[in-house]
Scaffold this motif. Structure first.
Motif, mmCIF file in Angstrom:
data_model
loop_
_atom_site.group_PDB
_atom_site.id
_atom_site.type_symbol
_atom_site.label_atom_id
_atom_site.label_comp_id
_atom_site.label_asym_id
_atom_site.label_seq_id
_atom_site.Cartn_x
_atom_site.Cartn_y
_atom_site.Cartn_z
ATOM 1 N N PRO A 71 23.786 -20.343 -71.065
ATOM 2 C CA PRO A 71 23.156 -19.561 -69.990
ATOM 3 C C PRO A 71 21.668 -19.342 -70.256
ATOM 4 O O PRO A 71 21.245 -19.249 -71.407
ATOM 5 C CB PRO A 71 23.895 -18.223 -70.035
ATOM 6 C CG PRO A 71 25.168 -18.503 -70.735
ATOM 7 C CD PRO A 71 24.900 -19.625 -71.690
ATOM 8 N N LEU A 72 20.906 -19.256 -69.169
ATOM 9 C CA LEU A 72 19.460 -19.044 -69.332
ATOM 10 C C LEU A 72 19.156 -17.649 -69.849
ATOM 11 O O LEU A 72 18.114 -17.426 -70.448
ATOM 12 C CB LEU A 72 18.749 -19.281 -67.997
ATOM 13 C CG LEU A 72 18.622 -20.764 -67.639
ATOM 14 C CD1 LEU A 72 18.228 -20.948 -66.186
ATOM 15 C CD2 LEU A 72 17.605 -21.456 -68.549
ATOM 16 N N GLU A 100 26.813 -17.793 -63.736
ATOM 17 C CA GLU A 100 25.454 -17.713 -64.270
ATOM 18 C C GLU A 100 24.789 -19.085 -64.390
ATOM 19 O O GLU A 100 25.456 -20.072 -64.688
ATOM 20 C CB GLU A 100 25.548 -17.158 -65.679
ATOM 21 C CG GLU A 100 24.740 -15.939 -65.901
ATOM 22 C CD GLU A 100 24.982 -15.467 -67.317
ATOM 23 O OE1 GLU A 100 23.998 -15.199 -67.961
ATOM 24 O OE2 GLU A 100 26.146 -15.408 -67.746
ATOM 25 N N GLU A 101 23.466 -19.112 -64.214
ATOM 26 C CA GLU A 101 22.758 -20.387 -64.326
ATOM 27 C C GLU A 101 22.713 -20.844 -65.791
ATOM 28 O O GLU A 101 22.398 -20.052 -66.674
ATOM 29 C CB GLU A 101 21.332 -20.182 -63.826
ATOM 30 C CG GLU A 101 20.837 -21.375 -63.030
ATOM 31 C CD GLU A 101 19.392 -21.176 -62.661
ATOM 32 O OE1 GLU A 101 18.639 -22.145 -62.837
ATOM 33 O OE2 GLU A 101 19.020 -20.059 -62.239
ATOM 34 N N THR A 102 23.047 -22.087 -66.034
ATOM 35 C CA THR A 102 23.048 -22.583 -67.409
ATOM 36 C C THR A 102 22.120 -23.799 -67.554
ATOM 37 O O THR A 102 21.717 -24.404 -66.569
ATOM 38 C CB THR A 102 24.453 -23.027 -67.867
ATOM 39 O OG1 THR A 102 24.845 -24.141 -67.072
ATOM 40 C CG2 THR A 102 25.477 -21.918 -67.755
ATOM 41 N N GLY A 103 21.846 -24.157 -68.801
ATOM 42 C CA GLY A 103 21.040 -25.349 -69.096
ATOM 43 C C GLY A 103 19.698 -24.955 -69.682
ATOM 44 O O GLY A 103 18.760 -24.623 -68.956
ATOM 45 N N CYS A 104 19.603 -24.997 -71.022
ATOM 46 C CA CYS A 104 18.356 -24.586 -71.686
ATOM 47 C C CYS A 104 17.802 -25.740 -72.521
ATOM 48 O O CYS A 104 18.560 -26.440 -73.189
ATOM 49 C CB CYS A 104 18.608 -23.433 -72.647
ATOM 50 S SG CYS A 104 19.391 -22.009 -71.895
ATOM 51 N N PRO A 151 14.169 -24.039 -68.504
ATOM 52 C CA PRO A 151 15.419 -24.512 -67.922
ATOM 53 C C PRO A 151 15.477 -26.033 -68.036
ATOM 54 O O PRO A 151 14.460 -26.713 -67.906
ATOM 55 C CB PRO A 151 15.320 -24.074 -66.462
ATOM 56 C CG PRO A 151 14.262 -23.027 -66.428
ATOM 57 C CD PRO A 151 13.320 -23.350 -67.531
ATOM 58 N N LEU A 152 16.692 -26.535 -68.283
ATOM 59 C CA LEU A 152 16.850 -27.959 -68.549
ATOM 60 C C LEU A 152 16.497 -28.821 -67.346
ATOM 61 O O LEU A 152 15.933 -29.896 -67.484
ATOM 62 C CB LEU A 152 18.315 -28.188 -68.965
ATOM 63 C CG LEU A 152 18.736 -29.510 -69.546
ATOM 64 C CD1 LEU A 152 17.817 -29.960 -70.660
ATOM 65 C CD2 LEU A 152 20.168 -29.387 -70.076
ATOM 66 N N ASP A 153 16.869 -28.316 -66.181
ATOM 67 C CA ASP A 153 16.715 -29.186 -65.014
ATOM 68 C C ASP A 153 15.665 -28.727 -64.035
ATOM 69 O O ASP A 153 15.768 -28.986 -62.844
ATOM 70 C CB ASP A 153 18.063 -29.324 -64.303
ATOM 71 C CG ASP A 153 18.802 -30.536 -64.861
ATOM 72 O OD1 ASP A 153 18.115 -31.480 -65.286
ATOM 73 O OD2 ASP A 153 20.039 -30.498 -64.900
ATOM 74 N N SER A 154 14.668 -28.011 -64.508
ATOM 75 C CA SER A 154 13.635 -27.642 -63.548
ATOM 76 C C SER A 154 12.291 -27.701 -64.226
ATOM 77 O O SER A 154 12.190 -27.787 -65.446
ATOM 78 C CB SER A 154 13.896 -26.253 -62.979
ATOM 79 O OG SER A 154 13.255 -25.306 -63.783
ATOM 80 N N LYS A 155 11.291 -27.655 -63.404
ATOM 81 C CA LYS A 155 9.942 -27.772 -63.959
ATOM 82 C C LYS A 155 9.339 -26.396 -64.242
ATOM 83 O O LYS A 155 8.159 -26.286 -64.465
ATOM 84 C CB LYS A 155 9.043 -28.543 -62.971
ATOM 85 C CG LYS A 155 9.500 -29.982 -62.726
ATOM 86 C CD LYS A 155 8.963 -30.933 -63.802
ATOM 87 C CE LYS A 155 9.411 -32.357 -63.611
ATOM 88 N NZ LYS A 155 10.753 -32.628 -64.189
ATOM 89 N N SER A 156 10.188 -25.325 -64.189
ATOM 90 C CA SER A 156 9.552 -24.014 -64.365
ATOM 91 C C SER A 156 8.917 -23.893 -65.746
ATOM 92 O O SER A 156 9.280 -24.585 -66.692
ATOM 93 C CB SER A 156 10.500 -22.847 -64.119
ATOM 94 O OG SER A 156 11.802 -23.199 -64.333
ATOM 95 N N ASP A 157 7.951 -22.949 -65.809
ATOM 96 C CA ASP A 157 7.146 -22.833 -67.023
ATOM 97 C C ASP A 157 7.999 -22.457 -68.227
ATOM 98 O O ASP A 157 8.896 -21.632 -68.124
ATOM 99 C CB ASP A 157 6.067 -21.761 -66.830
ATOM 100 C CG ASP A 157 4.973 -22.269 -65.915
ATOM 101 O OD1 ASP A 157 4.901 -23.500 -65.744
ATOM 102 O OD2 ASP A 157 4.233 -21.438 -65.369
ATOM 103 N N PRO A 158 7.657 -23.016 -69.383
ATOM 104 C CA PRO A 158 8.365 -22.613 -70.598
ATOM 105 C C PRO A 158 7.975 -21.199 -71.011
ATOM 106 O O PRO A 158 6.865 -20.749 -70.701
ATOM 107 C CB PRO A 158 7.868 -23.609 -71.654
ATOM 108 C CG PRO A 158 6.815 -24.436 -71.021
ATOM 109 C CD PRO A 158 6.639 -24.053 -69.605
#
Ligand SMILES: Nc1ncnc2c1ncn2[C@@H]1O[C@H](COP(=O)(O)O)[C@@H](OP(=O)(O)O)[C@H]1O
Ligand SMILES: [Mg+2]
Ligand SMILES: [Mg+2]
Ligand SMILES: [Mg+2]
Length: 355
Positions: A173-174, A187-191, A205-212
């Motif tokens: 989970p994030l 819950e949203e997962t993938g880190c 997030p593993l599958d998005s371009k959001s900022d680290p």
């Protein structure tokens, strides 16, 4: 920043490999699972992930000499009767690379021979000299098979020291897993965790371009408020010994048992404060089970040592040469933890010698 090109390539390789694993985990068939000579499981996704990472690194880092120490090899895939599984893995890898339009750059569609060759890129032995990529294409295969946690773990050694690590954890989970271990809720997962030496640890997030975001290990100083992680599998770590260590420390929370180096990722953002790993006698730890996780935790402010307090030495080839076990904590907790570990091991030895 140092290692920028290598980090970009490693993040791309691990994310793409994780995509392949997610696809397989969704539609896992028993026929996709085989048993290795040591009886441990291996799936089409372990092989597929290894080939994807190897091909992406090779393509992205063309100017570098390329050495890869990885868990899997192609021996079982070359045996008679493995043609179907080899075809399936090759298709999986081609489909995954096509999503990034990498197939063109990797010289059109891969054949089964290309797949075997890519798998065997990972047969380097590592060691103290030069650069070696270190890959666990699926760490926590047993967790993967249960639908629980697993990680694609990729690290880079330079002259025997870890300088870069990436952990792709598709089911993590994030937000914190504290008290919420294998979370199968909505819950949203993938880190994606990553670290390069001297630059800290980040998670995105593993599958998005959001900022680290920059992450840090737990700052808990009182062991009573700390929680600890250990393997889900009792065969991988002595749960009795960790329970004795935890009670000596005064840890109140029950153990959080999850598979794979997702434990290191979760620790690096403070989901828990301690990780205890005590394999059964005779087991030799492999470097790919710890290289990426170790730098992800140390760059987030944590300490990773063997049970005697020595730093892990990744320069000895495929195996880690260490005193019983691996332990992780923040700087404040580590002295107390080391004492509890020493006392518990001594008690255990005394008890077994009096039998
Ligand atoms: N008897 C044993 N003792 C300790 N570790 C073991 C083991 N058998 C397998 N392992 C390792 O434990 C790893 C998983 O760790 P964890 O228990 O933290 O999920 C496995 O990685 P793979 O799943 O990549 O094979 C494998 O390398
Ligand atoms: Mg394995
Ligand atoms: Mg592993
Ligand atoms: Mg593995």
């Amino acid at each position: 920043m140092a290692y920028e090109k290598e980090l970009d390539a490693a993040k791309k390789a691990a994310s793409l490999a994780a995509r392949l694993c997610q696809k397989v985990q969704k539609a896992l068939l028993q026929s996709d699972v085989q048993s290795k000579s040591d009886k441990s499981p291996v799936t089409v996704a372990d092989y597929g992930s290894q080939a994807v990472v190897s091909l992406v690194l090779e393509r992205e880092l063309t100017s570098e000499p390329f050495s890869l120490v990885a868990e899997e090899d192609s021996a079982d895939l070359r045996k008679d009767g493995s043609e179907d599984i080899l075809q399936r893995i090759t298709k999986l890898v081609n489909d995954t690379l096509a999503t990034e339009d990498l197939t063109k750059a990797i010289d059109s569609t891969l054949t089964t021979d290309d797949l075997l060759r890519a798998t065997d890129c990972g047969t380097s032995e590592g060691g103290p000299n030069g650069r070696h990529w270190v890959l666990d294409p699926i760490d926590g295969t047993k967790g993967f098979l249960r639908g629980d946690q697993y990680a694609v773990a990729l690290g880079l050694l330079e002259e025997g020291k870890v300088v870069l690590g990436v952990l792709a954890c598709p089911n993590l989970p994030l937000t914190s897993i504290a008290g919420n271990k294998n979370s199968s809720s909505s819950e949203e997962t993938g880190c994606l965790f990553y670290a390069t030496i001297g630059s800290g640890t980040y998670m995105q997030p593993l599958d998005s371009k959001s900022d680290p975001v920059k992450v840090h290990v737990s700052s808990v100083e009182n062991p009573e408020e700390a929680s600890f992680f250990e393997s889900f599998e009792g065969a991988h770590s002595l749960h009795d010994l960790s329970s004795s260590i935890a009670s000596k420390l005064g840890v109140k929370a029950p153990p959080v048992r999850i598979d794979s180096q997702a434990k290191y990722g979760a620790l690096s953002r403070g989901d828990g404060a301690i990780y205890l790993r005590f394999p059964h006698k005779g087991y030799r730890e492999k470097i790919w089970d710890h290289v990426a996780g170790a730098i992800v935790v140390t760059e987030a402010g944590g300490i990773v040592t063997d049970a005697g307090g020595k730093p892990l030495d990744f320069s000895k080839g495929k195996y880690l040469d260490l005193d019983t076990g691996i332990i992780v904590a923040n700087e404040k907790l580590m002295p107390l933890l080391l004492k509890a570990v020493r006392d518990s091991i001594a008690e255990q030895e005394k008890a077994s010698s009096s039998l």
